[in-house]
Design an enzyme around this catalytic site. Sequence first.
Site, PDB file in Angstrom:
ATOM      1  N   GLY A 261       0.804  -1.215   0.000  1.00  0.00           N
ATOM      2  CA  GLY A 261       0.000   0.000   0.000  1.00  0.00           C
ATOM      3  C   GLY A 261       0.833   1.259   0.000  1.00  0.00           C
ATOM      4  O   GLY A 261       0.435   2.286  -0.575  1.00  0.00           O
ATOM      5  N   ASP A 262       1.994   1.207   0.617  1.00  0.00           N
ATOM      6  CA  ASP A 262       2.907   2.352   0.593  1.00  0.00           C
ATOM      7  C   ASP A 262       3.239   2.717  -0.855  1.00  0.00           C
ATOM      8  O   ASP A 262       3.207   3.886  -1.236  1.00  0.00           O
ATOM      9  CB  ASP A 262       4.173   2.009   1.387  1.00  0.00           C
TER      10      ASP A 262
END
Length: 127
Positions: free
Chosen positions: A15-16
């Site tokens: 997700g980063d």
Amino acid sequence: MNPLQIPSADLAYLGDAVIELLVREHLIKEGHSGAGRLNAMAKNYVPAAAQADAAAKILPLLDEEEAGVYRRGRNQSRPSVPPSSTASQYRAATAFEALFAYLWLKGDRSRADELFAAAYASDNMSE
């Protein structure tokens, strides 16, 4: 691959990168240019405090499954918190990242775009 079966720490890791991609795309679409300027502007979106604020804006918009992914991401244990954020901000940012990875892996780009826009709708972070 079922994104609901992926450990929340792994979702947050992915997700980063997903959020970084969405931020970069957003800045380009706004008409900004120049790698140095773009990188400086992107730094306003990615700190834990900024992501925690963004997460708070979208929480009421999440469906039951999305809220479950968010809670799993928030509740994962973390050995240390960066000095630039509080533990609460860091947990919210981790949950925010996990949620966007879940949407990405699920193939729901339109929902990721919708939540990203809502998360950063009224912010002038790119100035």
